[in-house]
Design an enzyme around this catalytic site. Structure first.
Site, PDB file in Angstrom:
ATOM      1  N   GLY A 130       0.988  -1.257  -0.143  1.00  0.00           N
ATOM      2  CA  GLY A 130       0.064  -0.115   0.000  1.00  0.00           C
ATOM      3  C   GLY A 130       0.827   1.202   0.066  1.00  0.00           C
ATOM      4  O   GLY A 130       1.239   1.850   1.043  1.00  0.00           O
ATOM      5  N   SER A 152      -0.655   7.183   1.790  1.00  0.00           N
ATOM      6  CA  SER A 152      -0.126   8.345   2.718  1.00  0.00           C
ATOM      7  C   SER A 152       0.750   7.497   3.573  1.00  0.00           C
ATOM      8  O   SER A 152       1.681   7.963   4.163  1.00  0.00           O
ATOM      9  CB  SER A 152      -1.257   8.960   3.090  1.00  0.00           C
ATOM     10  OG  SER A 152      -2.012   9.716   1.927  1.00  0.00           O
ATOM     11  N   ASN A 190      -7.814   1.592   9.575  1.00  0.00           N
ATOM     12  CA  ASN A 190      -8.653   2.083  10.725  1.00  0.00           C
ATOM     13  C   ASN A 190     -10.079   1.341  10.954  1.00  0.00           C
ATOM     14  O   ASN A 190     -10.238   0.443  10.004  1.00  0.00           O
ATOM     15  CB  ASN A 190      -9.249   3.598  10.184  1.00  0.00           C
ATOM     16  CG  ASN A 190      -8.172   4.460  10.923  1.00  0.00           C
ATOM     17  OD1 ASN A 190      -7.689   4.327  11.778  1.00  0.00           O
ATOM     18  ND2 ASN A 190      -8.389   5.813  10.404  1.00  0.00           N
ATOM     19  N   LYS A 227     -10.657   4.034  18.785  1.00  0.00           N
ATOM     20  CA  LYS A 227     -10.551   5.079  17.556  1.00  0.00           C
ATOM     21  C   LYS A 227     -11.778   4.880  16.887  1.00  0.00           C
ATOM     22  O   LYS A 227     -12.196   5.611  16.220  1.00  0.00           O
ATOM     23  CB  LYS A 227      -9.311   4.745  16.935  1.00  0.00           C
ATOM     24  CG  LYS A 227      -8.617   5.525  15.986  1.00  0.00           C
ATOM     25  CD  LYS A 227      -7.491   5.484  15.306  1.00  0.00           C
ATOM     26  CE  LYS A 227      -7.131   6.657  14.271  1.00  0.00           C
ATOM     27  NZ  LYS A 227      -6.108   6.118  13.316  1.00  0.00           N
ATOM     28  N   ASN A 247     -16.197  11.125  11.198  1.00  0.00           N
ATOM     29  CA  ASN A 247     -16.115  11.130   9.885  1.00  0.00           C
ATOM     30  C   ASN A 247     -17.264  11.226   9.027  1.00  0.00           C
ATOM     31  O   ASN A 247     -17.306  11.874   8.050  1.00  0.00           O
ATOM     32  CB  ASN A 247     -15.276   9.939   9.622  1.00  0.00           C
ATOM     33  CG  ASN A 247     -13.878   9.909  10.128  1.00  0.00           C
ATOM     34  OD1 ASN A 247     -13.524  10.830  10.959  1.00  0.00           O
ATOM     35  ND2 ASN A 247     -12.970   9.140   9.782  1.00  0.00           N
ATOM     36  N   SER A 307     -10.443  12.128   7.124  1.00  0.00           N
ATOM     37  CA  SER A 307      -9.995  11.141   5.781  1.00  0.00           C
ATOM     38  C   SER A 307     -11.219  10.777   4.787  1.00  0.00           C
ATOM     39  O   SER A 307     -11.472  10.567   3.754  1.00  0.00           O
ATOM     40  CB  SER A 307      -9.514   9.670   6.289  1.00  0.00           C
ATOM     41  OG  SER A 307     -10.129   9.078   7.342  1.00  0.00           O
TER      42      SER A 307
HETATM   43  N1  LIG Z   1      -3.004   8.645   6.420  1.00  0.00           N
HETATM   44  C1  LIG Z   1      -3.119   8.451   7.593  1.00  0.00           C
HETATM   45  O1  LIG Z   1      -2.853   9.601   8.108  1.00  0.00           O
HETATM   46  C2  LIG Z   1      -3.696   7.494   8.373  1.00  0.00           C
HETATM   47  C3  LIG Z   1      -3.590   7.471   9.650  1.00  0.00           C
HETATM   48  C4  LIG Z   1      -4.164   6.433  10.550  1.00  0.00           C
HETATM   49  C5  LIG Z   1      -4.820   5.256   9.740  1.00  0.00           C
HETATM   50  N2  LIG Z   1      -4.805   5.478   8.529  1.00  0.00           N
HETATM   51  C6  LIG Z   1      -5.467   4.096   7.925  1.00  0.00           C
HETATM   52  O2  LIG Z   1      -4.465   3.682   7.128  1.00  0.00           O
HETATM   53  C7  LIG Z   1      -4.950   2.776   5.860  1.00  0.00           C
HETATM   54  C8  LIG Z   1      -4.459   3.524   4.826  1.00  0.00           C
HETATM   55  O3  LIG Z   1      -4.817   4.845   4.642  1.00  0.00           O
HETATM   56  P1  LIG Z   1      -3.781   5.830   3.619  1.00  0.00           P
HETATM   57  O4  LIG Z   1      -4.332   7.175   3.989  1.00  0.00           O
HETATM   58  O5  LIG Z   1      -2.559   5.438   3.326  1.00  0.00           O
HETATM   59  O6  LIG Z   1      -4.600   5.489   2.166  1.00  0.00           O
HETATM   60  P2  LIG Z   1      -4.081   5.822   0.764  1.00  0.00           P
HETATM   61  O7  LIG Z   1      -3.442   6.818   0.562  1.00  0.00           O
HETATM   62  O8  LIG Z   1      -5.338   5.772  -0.091  1.00  0.00           O
HETATM   63  O9  LIG Z   1      -3.251   4.380   0.520  1.00  0.00           O
HETATM   64  C9  LIG Z   1      -3.709   3.260   0.339  1.00  0.00           C
HETATM   65  C10 LIG Z   1      -2.544   2.560  -0.895  1.00  0.00           C
HETATM   66  O10 LIG Z   1      -3.234   1.298  -1.005  1.00  0.00           O
HETATM   67  C11 LIG Z   1      -3.013   0.876  -2.515  1.00  0.00           C
HETATM   68  N3  LIG Z   1      -3.576  -0.195  -2.776  1.00  0.00           N
HETATM   69  C12 LIG Z   1      -4.800  -0.684  -3.033  1.00  0.00           C
HETATM   70  N4  LIG Z   1      -5.123  -2.045  -3.454  1.00  0.00           N
HETATM   71  C13 LIG Z   1      -3.924  -2.448  -3.391  1.00  0.00           C
HETATM   72  C14 LIG Z   1      -3.458  -3.612  -3.862  1.00  0.00           C
HETATM   73  N5  LIG Z   1      -4.435  -4.543  -4.016  1.00  0.00           N
HETATM   74  N6  LIG Z   1      -1.899  -4.030  -3.882  1.00  0.00           N
HETATM   75  C15 LIG Z   1      -1.288  -2.987  -3.536  1.00  0.00           C
HETATM   76  N7  LIG Z   1      -1.355  -1.660  -3.195  1.00  0.00           N
HETATM   77  C16 LIG Z   1      -2.992  -1.657  -3.091  1.00  0.00           C
HETATM   78  C17 LIG Z   1      -3.500   2.115  -2.984  1.00  0.00           C
HETATM   79  O11 LIG Z   1      -3.061   2.220  -4.430  1.00  0.00           O
HETATM   80  P3  LIG Z   1      -4.034   2.969  -5.577  1.00  0.00           P
HETATM   81  O12 LIG Z   1      -3.803   4.444  -5.028  1.00  0.00           O
HETATM   82  O13 LIG Z   1      -3.013   2.824  -6.802  1.00  0.00           O
HETATM   83  O14 LIG Z   1      -5.355   2.359  -5.567  1.00  0.00           O
HETATM   84  C18 LIG Z   1      -2.848   3.373  -2.215  1.00  0.00           C
HETATM   85  O15 LIG Z   1      -1.502   3.643  -2.895  1.00  0.00           O
HETATM   86  C19 LIG Z   1      -6.452   3.145   6.177  1.00  0.00           C
HETATM   87  O16 LIG Z   1      -7.259   2.211   6.646  1.00  0.00           O
HETATM   88  C20 LIG Z   1      -6.407   4.416   6.910  1.00  0.00           C
HETATM   89  O17 LIG Z   1      -7.552   4.519   7.582  1.00  0.00           O
HETATM   90  C21 LIG Z   1      -4.322   6.198   7.813  1.00  0.00           C
END
Ligand SMILES: NC(=O)c1ccc[n+]([C@@H]2O[C@H](COP(=O)([O-])OP(=O)(O)OC[C@H]3O[C@@H](n4cnc5c(N)ncnc54)[C@H](OP(=O)(O)O)[C@@H]3O)[C@@H](O)[C@H]2O)c1
Length: 298
Positions: free
Chosen positions: A6, A9, A95, A177, A185, A249
Site C-alpha cells: 500500500g 499516504s 482504521n 479509535k 467522519n 479522511s
Molecule cells: N493517512 C493517515 O494519516 C492514516 C492514519 C491512521 C490510519 N490510517 C489508515 O491506514 C490505511 C491507509 O490509509 P492511507 O491514507 O495511506 O490510504 P491511501 O493513501 O489511499 O493508500 C492506500 C494505498 O493502497 C494501495 N492499494 C490498494 N489496493 C492495493 C493492492 N491490491 N495492492 C497494492 N496496493 C494497493 C493504493 O493504491 P492506489 O492508489 O493505486 O489504489 C494506495 O496507494 C487506512 O485504513 C486508513 O484509515 C491512515
C-alpha cells in the site's frame, strides 16, 4: 528489509521514516513500475526527496506492513502473501474494525498484528507526502503466533523515530479509535465540513447522541466499553476541538469520489448491532447516506 503493501499516504510515511535502504513497496501482481519517488515534508525541518524501490522476486522481507484501505486489504493480501514466508509478521494499519478479523479468519496460522496510530499523513498533490501530525502507534498481536514476535516488531518500527508502543490487548485501542471516527467522519463527509464546524450543524446535533448510545451498548455487549453514551460524546467533542481545522479522511475520500471506510466504522457498528440484537438506526442511516455519496458521484 521491511516490505510495505500500500504505497499511499501512511505507507509512504513509514517508508520515509524507517532507516534508508531498508524498505520496499510490494507491487501489484504483474506490475514492476519505476521506484516510488516523492518529496517528504516532515513535521519539522526541510522537505527532502525519496526514491523507494519495489520488492523484487527473491527479496526476503522480515516484516510486512499493510497500509491499504480497509476495503482493499483482503484482496491485496491474497495477491501478496504467496511470496511472503509464513513466519513473517504482518502488521495491519487499517482504521475501523472488520478488516483485521477478515485477515485473521483467512490466515489464522500467520503472525498477524494490528496497529492503531494517531500519526497523520496526506498527499496534497502527486509527488508529495506531508507528515501532517505526529502521534503514537500502538502495536499488538491478533493471532497466537504473533504473541512471541510483537515486541521485536515494535523495536523494528521504533527505528523510524516515530513513537511506537507495545499493546498486549490491541482490540480496545482499535475500538476507541472506531468510536471517535464514528462520531466525526460520517458527519464531516455528509455535511462537507471540517471537524470544528460539526457542533454548529443541526444534523450533527440531532444524531450524535444516537451514534454514541448505540456504540456504548454494542461496546458493552462485546466487553470493549464501560463508558456511557454521554461520556463517548464528551470524548468525541474533545477530539473535535483539538482537530478543529482537519479535513477527515472520509471527507477527503468523499470529495475525491473514492470509496470510504464507512463499512468498517459505522457499518461495523450496524452489522454488530444486528448480530447482537441491538438496534442501530442512526449508524445504519449514516452508513447508507455515506455509501450513497459514492453512488451519486459515479
Ligand atoms: N493517512 C493517515 O494519516 C492514516 C492514519 C491512521 C490510519 N490510517 C489508515 O491506514 C490505511 C491507509 O490509509 P492511507 O491514507 O495511506 O490510504 P491511501 O493513501 O489511499 O493508500 C492506500 C494505498 O493502497 C494501495 N492499494 C490498494 N489496493 C492495493 C493492492 N491490491 N495492492 C497494492 N496496493 C494497493 C493504493 O493504491 P492506489 O492508489 O493505486 O489504489 C494506495 O496507494 C487506512 O485504513 C486508513 O484509515 C491512515
Amino acid at each position: 528489509m521491511i516490505a510495505i503493501l500500500g504505497a499511499g499516504s501512511l505507507g509512504r510515511l513509514w517508508a520515509a521514516t524507517l532507516p534508508a535502504g531498508q524498505v520496499a513497496f510490494v507491487p501489484r501482481p504483474g506490475q514492476m513500475p519505476e521506484p516510488v519517488r516523492y518529496q517528504f515534508h516532515p513535521t519539522e525541518g526541510e522537505a527532502f526527496c525519496l526514491s523507494i524501490p519495489w520488492l523484487q522476486s527473491g527479496d526476503a522481507p522480515e516484516l510486512l506492513l499493510v497500509t491499504t484501505k480497509a476495503g482493499d486489504t483482503l484482496e491485496a493480501l491474497r495477491s501478496a502473501l504467496p511470496s511472503i514466508a509464513e513466519p513473517i509478521p504482518i502488521v495491519l494499519f487499517q482504521n475501523g474494525l472488520g478488516s483485521q478479523q477478515q485477515v485473521t479468519q483467512v490466515w489464522p496460522g500467520r503472525p498477524v498484528l494490528a496497529a492503531s496510530t494517531t500519526e497523520a499523513a496526506n498527499r496534497p498533490g502527486a509527488g508529495g507526502l506531508v507528515h501532517a501530525g505526529t502521534g503514537q502507534t500502538w502495536i499488538g498481536p491478533l493471532t497466537d503466533r504473533a504473541r512471541q514476535s510483537f515486541k521485536s516488531v515494535v523495536g523494528q518500527l521504533a527505528s523510524s523515530g516515530l513513537k511506537v508502543l507495545p499493546e498486549t490487548d490491541i482490540m480496545p485501542r482499535l475500538w476507541q479509535k472506531l468510536v471517535i471516527n464514528a462520531g466525526i467522519n460520517p458527519f464531516t463527509a455528509l455535511l462537507n465540513c471540517r471537524n470544528g464546524e460539526l457542533p454548529d450543524q443541526p444534523f450533527y446535533r440531532s444524531h450524535i447522541d444516537g451514534v454514541c448510545q448505540e456504540a456504548a451498548r454494542i461496546g458493552a455487549a462485546l466487553s470493549l466499553e464501560t463508558r456511557t453514551g454521554p461520556q463517548l460524546r464528551e470524548q468525541i467533542e474533545g477530539v473535535i476541538k483539538t482537530t478543529a481545522g482537519n479535513v477527515s479522511s472520509m471527507l477527503a475520500d468523499a470529495r475525491q469520489g473514492r470509496p470510504t471506510e464507512i463499512r468498517y466504522i459505522n457499518g461495523w457498528l450496524a452489522d454488530n448491532g444486528a448480530r447482537l440484537g441491538i438496534p442501530t438506526p442512526v449508524n445504519q442511516l449514516l452508513t447508507e447516506r455515506v455509501e450513497s455519496l459514492l453512488n451519486r458521484n459515479h
